[in-house]
Design a protein around this motif. Sequence first.
Motif, PDB file in Angstrom:
ATOM      1  N   GLY A  94       0.818  -1.203   0.000  1.00 56.90           N
ATOM      2  CA  GLY A  94       0.000   0.000   0.000  1.00 56.90           C
ATOM      3  C   GLY A  94       0.851   1.251   0.000  1.00 56.90           C
ATOM      4  N   PHE A  95       0.213   2.365   0.372  1.00 60.76           N
ATOM      5  CA  PHE A  95       0.866   3.668   0.254  1.00 60.76           C
ATOM      6  C   PHE A  95       0.131   4.678   1.114  1.00 60.76           C
ATOM      7  CE2 PHE A  95      -1.917   2.499  -3.242  1.00 60.76           C
ATOM      8  CZ  PHE A  95      -2.946   3.421  -3.107  1.00 60.76           C
ATOM      9  N   GLY A  96       0.780   5.809   1.308  1.00 59.94           N
ATOM     10  CA  GLY A  96       0.116   6.912   1.984  1.00 59.94           C
ATOM     11  C   GLY A  96      -0.994   7.457   1.101  1.00 59.94           C
ATOM     12  N   ILE A  97      -2.042   7.927   1.723  1.00 61.60           N
ATOM     13  CA  ILE A  97      -3.184   8.469   0.977  1.00 61.60           C
ATOM     14  C   ILE A  97      -3.707   9.670   1.740  1.00 61.60           C
ATOM     15  CG2 ILE A  97      -4.862   6.939   2.086  1.00 61.60           C
ATOM     16  CD1 ILE A  97      -6.325   6.759  -0.613  1.00 61.60           C
ATOM     17  N   PHE A  99      -4.551  14.041   0.653  1.00 58.05           N
ATOM     18  CA  PHE A  99      -4.896  15.034  -0.357  1.00 58.05           C
ATOM     19  C   PHE A  99      -4.568  14.482  -1.739  1.00 58.05           C
ATOM     20  CE2 PHE A  99      -3.931  18.701  -3.036  1.00 58.05           C
ATOM     21  CZ  PHE A  99      -5.165  19.346  -2.972  1.00 58.05           C
ATOM     22  N   ASN A 100      -3.388  13.872  -1.864  1.00 64.28           N
ATOM     23  CA  ASN A 100      -3.023  13.182  -3.105  1.00 64.28           C
ATOM     24  C   ASN A 100      -3.448  11.729  -2.988  1.00 64.28           C
ATOM     25  OD1 ASN A 100      -1.772  15.418  -4.360  1.00 64.28           O
ATOM     26  ND2 ASN A 100       0.050  15.076  -3.108  1.00 64.28           N
ATOM     27  N   TYR A 101      -3.909  11.168  -4.092  1.00 65.38           N
ATOM     28  CA  TYR A 101      -4.384   9.784  -4.091  1.00 65.38           C
ATOM     29  C   TYR A 101      -3.298   8.815  -3.648  1.00 65.38           C
ATOM     30  CZ  TYR A 101      -5.548   5.266  -6.065  1.00 65.38           C
ATOM     31  OH  TYR A 101      -5.742   3.931  -6.239  1.00 65.38           O
ATOM     32  N   LYS A 102      -2.102   8.912  -4.232  1.00 66.13           N
ATOM     33  CA  LYS A 102      -0.996   8.029  -3.844  1.00 66.13           C
ATOM     34  C   LYS A 102       0.195   8.865  -3.424  1.00 66.13           C
ATOM     35  CE  LYS A 102      -1.762   3.902  -6.627  1.00 66.13           C
ATOM     36  NZ  LYS A 102      -1.222   3.002  -7.646  1.00 66.13           N
ATOM     37  N   GLU A 103       0.566   8.729  -2.184  1.00 70.29           N
ATOM     38  CA  GLU A 103       1.779   9.358  -1.675  1.00 70.29           C
ATOM     39  C   GLU A 103       2.885   8.327  -1.775  1.00 70.29           C
ATOM     40  OE1 GLU A 103       2.147  12.420  -0.900  1.00 70.29           O
ATOM     41  OE2 GLU A 103       0.118  13.147  -0.567  1.00 70.29           O
ATOM     42  N   ARG A 104       3.559   8.291  -2.893  1.00 68.33           N
ATOM     43  CA  ARG A 104       4.570   7.261  -3.151  1.00 68.33           C
ATOM     44  C   ARG A 104       5.718   7.290  -2.148  1.00 68.33           C
ATOM     45  NH1 ARG A 104       2.776   4.694  -7.489  1.00 68.33           N
ATOM     46  NH2 ARG A 104       1.711   5.836  -9.117  1.00 68.33           N
ATOM     47  N   LEU A 105       5.990   8.444  -1.551  1.00 73.15           N
ATOM     48  CA  LEU A 105       7.054   8.517  -0.543  1.00 73.15           C
ATOM     49  C   LEU A 105       6.661   7.778   0.732  1.00 73.15           C
ATOM     50  CD1 LEU A 105       8.251  12.215  -0.973  1.00 73.15           C
ATOM     51  CD2 LEU A 105       9.354  10.115  -1.794  1.00 73.15           C
ATOM     52  N   MET A 120      -1.029  10.256  10.059  1.00 73.06           N
ATOM     53  CA  MET A 120      -0.768   9.734   8.724  1.00 73.06           C
ATOM     54  C   MET A 120      -1.887   8.775   8.333  1.00 73.06           C
ATOM     55  SD  MET A 120       3.256   8.847   8.391  1.00 73.06           S
ATOM     56  CE  MET A 120       4.456  10.102   8.013  1.00 73.06           C
ATOM     57  N   THR A 121      -2.246   8.824   7.064  1.00 74.25           N
ATOM     58  CA  THR A 121      -3.299   7.959   6.540  1.00 74.25           C
ATOM     59  C   THR A 121      -2.711   7.090   5.445  1.00 74.25           C
ATOM     60  OG1 THR A 121      -4.919   9.692   7.020  1.00 74.25           O
ATOM     61  CG2 THR A 121      -5.619   7.935   5.542  1.00 74.25           C
ATOM     62  N   PHE A 122      -3.085   5.812   5.447  1.00 75.38           N
ATOM     63  CA  PHE A 122      -2.555   4.853   4.481  1.00 75.38           C
ATOM     64  C   PHE A 122      -3.681   4.071   3.830  1.00 75.38           C
ATOM     65  CE2 PHE A 122       0.800   5.424   7.605  1.00 75.38           C
ATOM     66  CZ  PHE A 122       1.935   5.550   6.821  1.00 75.38           C
ATOM     67  N   HIS A 123      -3.453   3.687   2.580  1.00 80.47           N
ATOM     68  CA  HIS A 123      -4.265   2.630   1.975  1.00 80.47           C
ATOM     69  C   HIS A 123      -3.433   1.367   2.134  1.00 80.47           C
ATOM     70  CE1 HIS A 123      -6.893   0.249  -0.427  1.00 80.47           C
ATOM     71  NE2 HIS A 123      -5.904  -0.085  -1.224  1.00 80.47           N
ATOM     72  N   VAL A 124      -3.865   0.487   3.019  1.00 75.36           N
ATOM     73  CA  VAL A 124      -3.158  -0.770   3.260  1.00 75.36           C
ATOM     74  C   VAL A 124      -3.804  -1.842   2.384  1.00 75.36           C
ATOM     75  CG1 VAL A 124      -2.335  -0.218   5.572  1.00 75.36           C
ATOM     76  CG2 VAL A 124      -4.586  -1.208   5.310  1.00 75.36           C
ATOM     77  N   ARG A 125      -2.973  -2.586   1.648  1.00 73.40           N
ATOM     78  CA  ARG A 125      -3.526  -3.595   0.740  1.00 73.40           C
ATOM     79  C   ARG A 125      -2.607  -4.799   0.703  1.00 73.40           C
ATOM     80  NH1 ARG A 125      -4.008  -1.574  -4.975  1.00 73.40           N
ATOM     81  NH2 ARG A 125      -1.776  -1.948  -5.011  1.00 73.40           N
ATOM     82  N   ILE A 126      -3.200  -5.944   0.966  1.00 70.39           N
ATOM     83  CA  ILE A 126      -2.486  -7.208   0.819  1.00 70.39           C
ATOM     84  C   ILE A 126      -3.008  -7.854  -0.454  1.00 70.39           C
ATOM     85  CG2 ILE A 126      -2.020  -9.481   1.802  1.00 70.39           C
ATOM     86  CD1 ILE A 126      -0.829  -7.278   3.518  1.00 70.39           C
ATOM     87  N   ALA A 127      -2.135  -8.018  -1.420  1.00 72.64           N
ATOM     88  CA  ALA A 127      -2.486  -8.667  -2.684  1.00 72.64           C
ATOM     89  C   ALA A 127      -1.530  -9.836  -2.876  1.00 72.64           C
ATOM     90  CB  ALA A 127      -2.366  -7.680  -3.838  1.00 72.64           C
ATOM     91  N   LEU A 128      -2.059 -11.022  -2.858  1.00 75.35           N
ATOM     92  CA  LEU A 128      -1.240 -12.227  -2.972  1.00 75.35           C
ATOM     93  C   LEU A 128      -1.549 -12.945  -4.275  1.00 75.35           C
ATOM     94  CD1 LEU A 128      -1.712 -13.546   0.672  1.00 75.35           C
ATOM     95  CD2 LEU A 128       0.176 -12.169  -0.234  1.00 75.35           C
ATOM     96  N   SER A 129      -0.509 -13.402  -4.944  1.00 75.79           N
ATOM     97  CA  SER A 129      -0.699 -14.137  -6.190  1.00 75.79           C
ATOM     98  C   SER A 129       0.019 -15.476  -6.106  1.00 75.79           C
ATOM     99  CB  SER A 129      -0.198 -13.312  -7.379  1.00 75.79           C
ATOM    100  OG  SER A 129       1.185 -13.063  -7.257  1.00 75.79           O
ATOM    101  N   GLY A 130      -0.114 -16.248  -7.172  1.00 77.90           N
ATOM    102  CA  GLY A 130       0.519 -17.562  -7.211  1.00 77.90           C
ATOM    103  C   GLY A 130      -0.314 -18.625  -6.523  1.00 77.90           C
ATOM    104  N   ILE A 131      -1.612 -18.386  -6.432  1.00 75.05           N
ATOM    105  CA  ILE A 131      -2.505 -19.293  -5.714  1.00 75.05           C
ATOM    106  C   ILE A 131      -2.883 -20.491  -6.578  1.00 75.05           C
ATOM    107  CG2 ILE A 131      -4.799 -19.471  -4.655  1.00 75.05           C
ATOM    108  CD1 ILE A 131      -4.423 -16.360  -4.155  1.00 75.05           C
TER     109      ILE A 131
END
Length: 147
Positions: A94-97, A99-105, A120-131
């Motif tokens: 994930g990333f910071g979120i 005023f700006n949609y994605k705070e890459r820093l 601080m606000t974050f969009h936390v996302r767990i995305a798993l592949s290879g299932i």
Amino acid sequence: MNKFEVDSSDEKLNSQAVYINVCGKFCDMSAMASRTLLVDPTQEQKAAYMVAHEALDVLVKSLVVGQPIKNAYTAAKNLIMQKNADLNVPANFGFGIGFNYKERLLAISAQNETVVEKGMTFHVRIALSGISKEQARSIVAIGDTMV
């Protein structure tokens, strides 16, 4: 690679798994939530979804004021590897979120030394592949906005 940004097309949706991502802005602040909806999931998908759910909980609890962001990434990754080392772990959770949609820093990655600060606000996302070898059944993702 987990890439969820795609262009619209005329292709029919695959009914085995659908990724939903809802984004919005309220009073100049962005927020988003995401889920993978599984239709008639396999045992592997169920197990991977539960690992993702547990890892999201660890990630949220590990984003502690005064600690570097990388600690949260490492805690979630370690749980995933402990539960199922065959799953592919993305380079960030994930990333910071705000005023700006994605705070890459403020990317939640193994290299980010930025210290978490109050508010601080974050969009936390767990995305798993290879299932699974079936492409439509090979990814599960869960994500939320958190302060």
